[in-house]
Design a protein around this motif. Structure first.
Motif, mmCIF file in Angstrom:
data_model
loop_
_atom_site.group_PDB
_atom_site.id
_atom_site.type_symbol
_atom_site.label_atom_id
_atom_site.label_comp_id
_atom_site.label_asym_id
_atom_site.label_seq_id
_atom_site.Cartn_x
_atom_site.Cartn_y
_atom_site.Cartn_z
ATOM 1 N N MET A 100 0.811 -1.213 0.000
ATOM 2 C CA MET A 100 0.000 0.000 0.000
ATOM 3 C C MET A 100 0.845 1.264 0.000
ATOM 4 S SD MET A 100 -2.924 -1.179 2.739
ATOM 5 C CE MET A 100 -3.889 0.313 2.520
ATOM 6 N N VAL A 101 2.077 1.162 0.517
ATOM 7 C CA VAL A 101 2.960 2.320 0.612
ATOM 8 C C VAL A 101 4.390 1.851 0.357
ATOM 9 C CG1 VAL A 101 3.835 4.171 2.077
ATOM 10 C CG2 VAL A 101 1.467 3.397 2.341
ATOM 11 N N ILE A 102 5.126 2.590 -0.474
ATOM 12 C CA ILE A 102 6.549 2.298 -0.672
ATOM 13 C C ILE A 102 7.334 3.585 -0.457
ATOM 14 C CG2 ILE A 102 6.269 2.530 -3.193
ATOM 15 C CD1 ILE A 102 8.666 0.536 -3.423
ATOM 16 N N LEU A 103 8.314 3.522 0.448
ATOM 17 C CA LEU A 103 9.056 4.705 0.869
ATOM 18 C C LEU A 103 10.539 4.561 0.558
ATOM 19 C CD1 LEU A 103 7.446 5.279 4.396
ATOM 20 C CD2 LEU A 103 6.780 6.322 2.219
ATOM 21 N N ASP A 104 11.105 5.614 0.002
ATOM 22 C CA ASP A 104 12.541 5.716 -0.264
ATOM 23 C C ASP A 104 13.117 6.618 0.827
ATOM 24 O OD1 ASP A 104 15.062 5.875 -1.298
ATOM 25 O OD2 ASP A 104 14.497 6.941 -3.135
ATOM 26 N N ILE A 105 13.903 6.047 1.731
ATOM 27 C CA ILE A 105 14.378 6.768 2.908
ATOM 28 C C ILE A 105 15.718 7.443 2.617
ATOM 29 C CG2 ILE A 105 14.951 6.616 5.356
ATOM 30 C CD1 ILE A 105 12.045 5.942 4.716
ATOM 31 N N LEU A 143 10.844 15.571 5.973
ATOM 32 C CA LEU A 143 10.466 16.345 4.799
ATOM 33 C C LEU A 143 10.115 15.361 3.686
ATOM 34 C CD1 LEU A 143 10.229 19.089 3.311
ATOM 35 C CD2 LEU A 143 12.615 18.779 2.608
ATOM 36 N N PHE A 144 8.948 15.572 3.054
ATOM 37 C CA PHE A 144 8.508 14.685 1.980
ATOM 38 C C PHE A 144 8.789 15.323 0.622
ATOM 39 C CE2 PHE A 144 6.050 13.499 5.693
ATOM 40 C CZ PHE A 144 6.151 12.116 5.667
ATOM 41 N N ILE A 145 9.413 14.548 -0.264
ATOM 42 C CA ILE A 145 9.723 15.000 -1.614
ATOM 43 C C ILE A 145 8.781 14.298 -2.586
ATOM 44 C CG2 ILE A 145 11.479 15.181 -3.408
ATOM 45 C CD1 ILE A 145 12.088 16.804 -0.885
ATOM 46 N N HIS A 178 4.060 3.623 -8.210
ATOM 47 C CA HIS A 178 2.986 3.362 -7.230
ATOM 48 C C HIS A 178 2.390 4.708 -6.803
ATOM 49 C CE1 HIS A 178 0.981 1.978 -3.554
ATOM 50 N NE2 HIS A 178 1.185 0.729 -3.948
ATOM 51 N N PRO A 179 1.062 4.792 -6.672
ATOM 52 C CA PRO A 179 0.441 6.075 -6.293
ATOM 53 C C PRO A 179 0.756 6.514 -4.872
ATOM 54 C CG PRO A 179 -1.194 4.320 -6.366
ATOM 55 C CD PRO A 179 0.053 3.758 -6.961
ATOM 56 N N HIS A 180 1.274 5.594 -4.041
ATOM 57 C CA HIS A 180 1.660 5.943 -2.676
ATOM 58 C C HIS A 180 3.166 5.760 -2.487
ATOM 59 C CE1 HIS A 180 -2.677 5.237 -0.980
ATOM 60 N NE2 HIS A 180 -2.575 6.302 -1.752
ATOM 61 N N ALA A 181 3.931 6.061 -3.521
ATOM 62 C CA ALA A 181 5.392 6.026 -3.434
ATOM 63 C C ALA A 181 5.887 7.418 -3.072
ATOM 64 C CB ALA A 181 5.990 5.568 -4.768
ATOM 65 N N LEU A 182 6.694 7.508 -2.018
ATOM 66 C CA LEU A 182 7.197 8.795 -1.550
ATOM 67 C C LEU A 182 8.682 8.720 -1.243
ATOM 68 C CD1 LEU A 182 4.426 9.855 1.027
ATOM 69 C CD2 LEU A 182 4.633 10.553 -1.371
ATOM 70 N N LEU A 183 9.331 9.859 -1.340
ATOM 71 C CA LEU A 183 10.711 10.012 -0.891
ATOM 72 C C LEU A 183 10.645 10.780 0.429
ATOM 73 C CD1 LEU A 183 13.689 11.204 -3.109
ATOM 74 C CD2 LEU A 183 13.468 11.855 -0.713
#
Length: 345
Positions: free
Chosen positions: A229-234, A258-260, A309-314
């Protein structure tokens, strides 16, 4: 994210220095002219020229060094490289250079005052104090979900925290951001029962191709866990002061977040606003639980694998001015907000 390679910073510094010399020369000529011709300021033509010079100086002060480079080399606007320059303008680079010599932070008024009044340097500026209520009572057992719901990876695997490791980057090795991603997984699974996949693959052995490599990692994670459901690049941020990098929550110093979010500024990315909407939801949820922990969202030109993915965030967890422990505390708090959103969905 780790700043661009040193040779690019040096090139921007030289360009900025040339601009600075032009400004200083212009100011010198201006004052010399007034000294020689005392009635010159009353001349309408002089006022017009002075206005143009003032506007130019103001524009120079706000000039983005990367934009200067793109004007000179248009090919940069079409580049697939999605790194960053630490978000420093040319003027900020100059101030940092002068500040390094004078041992004063010229971008921070307090730093200038401390350099002139040494007594002030002994006074610590308190971080914002926040008291937050835990999202879940201590000791509550968590039953792990059947499906993997969150995936984690690090594009810039070598990024680390100078307060812990003494450097900002561990080339070819796993830096503090990998430890932070592990802490986030531990919190999501151990406290909230959200099964989490995590990759420790080193993606930045060649920094300039790091996003090409991390795209492979992200695709592998999503293929192996189709219900993610969520994929995050840390990542971790750079170019901020210590004061901008911490917030005090429940008596502890915690790294800011901070979200990019990428956009379609350089390449087609028609659905980027879905990622932005999710980033906004998560940032708002975090600040509703822990005010000041999230610094919000920054939209940038790259895509950063977010088209997968629509819930992919940095997520930039802290800065070079933090310790690894402060960053780990931050993601443990973020986990509670993320868990609440996942449960709602």
């Amino acid at each position: 994210m780790y700043p661009a390679p040193a040779f690019r910073q040096r090139g921007m510094l030289l360009a900025a220095m040339r601009q600075l010399i032009a400004v200083v020369s212009g100011v010198f000529i201006l004052f010399f002219s007034i000294k020689v011709f005392p009635h010159l300021p009353a001349c309408p033509a002089f006022s017009h020229v002075f206005k143009i010079a003032s506007d130019w100086t103001e524009n120079f002060y706000q000039w983005d060094a990367m934009k200067i480079m793109k004007i000179g080399m248009p090919v940069l606007n079409r580049s697939d490289f999605e790194g960053d320059t630490g978000d420093l303008t040319a003027w900020q680079i100059i101030l940092d250079g002068v500040g390094a010599v004078s041992r004063a932070n010229l971008r921070n008024p307090a730093g200038v005052m401390q350099s002139e009044i040494p007594l002030l340097a002994r006074l610590e500026t308190p971080a914002v104090k926040v008291t937050a209520v835990p999202a879940q009572p201590p000791g509550t057992a968590a039953v792990l979900s059947d499906d993997c719901l969150v995936a984690l990876y690090n594009t810039h695997t070598g990024e680390t925290y100078s307060l812990t490791d003494g450097v900002e980057r561990l080339d070819g090795r796993k830096g503090g951001v990998v430890t932070v991603a592990a802490a986030l997984r531990e919190e999501l699974e151990g406290k909230y029962g959200i099964k989490t996949a995590r990759s420790e693959r080193i993606n930045d052995a060649d920094y300039n191709t790091s996003y090409l490599e991390s795209e492979k990692t992200a695709r592998e994670l999503l293929a192996a866990n189709p219900k993610t459901m969520v994929i995050l690049d840390i990542h971790r941020d750079s170019g901020k002061t210590r004061e901008q990098s911490i917030v005090n929550i429940n008596g502890q110093e915690v790294a800011t977040l901070l979200f990019i979010v990428g956009s379609d500024a350089r390449r087609p990315f028609p659905n980027w606003r879905q990622n932005h909407a999710f980033a906004q939801e998560l940032s708002d949820k975090i600040n509703s639980m822990y005010p000041g922990l999230s610094l919000g969202i920054r939209v940038k030109d790259g895509i950063y694998n977010q088209n997968l993915h629509p819930h992919a965030l940095l997520v930039e967890v802290g800065t070079t001015k933090n310790s690894t422990e402060e960053a780990a505390r931050s993601v443990r708090l973020m986990a509670s907000a993320l868990a609440a959103i996942i449960r709602q969905q």
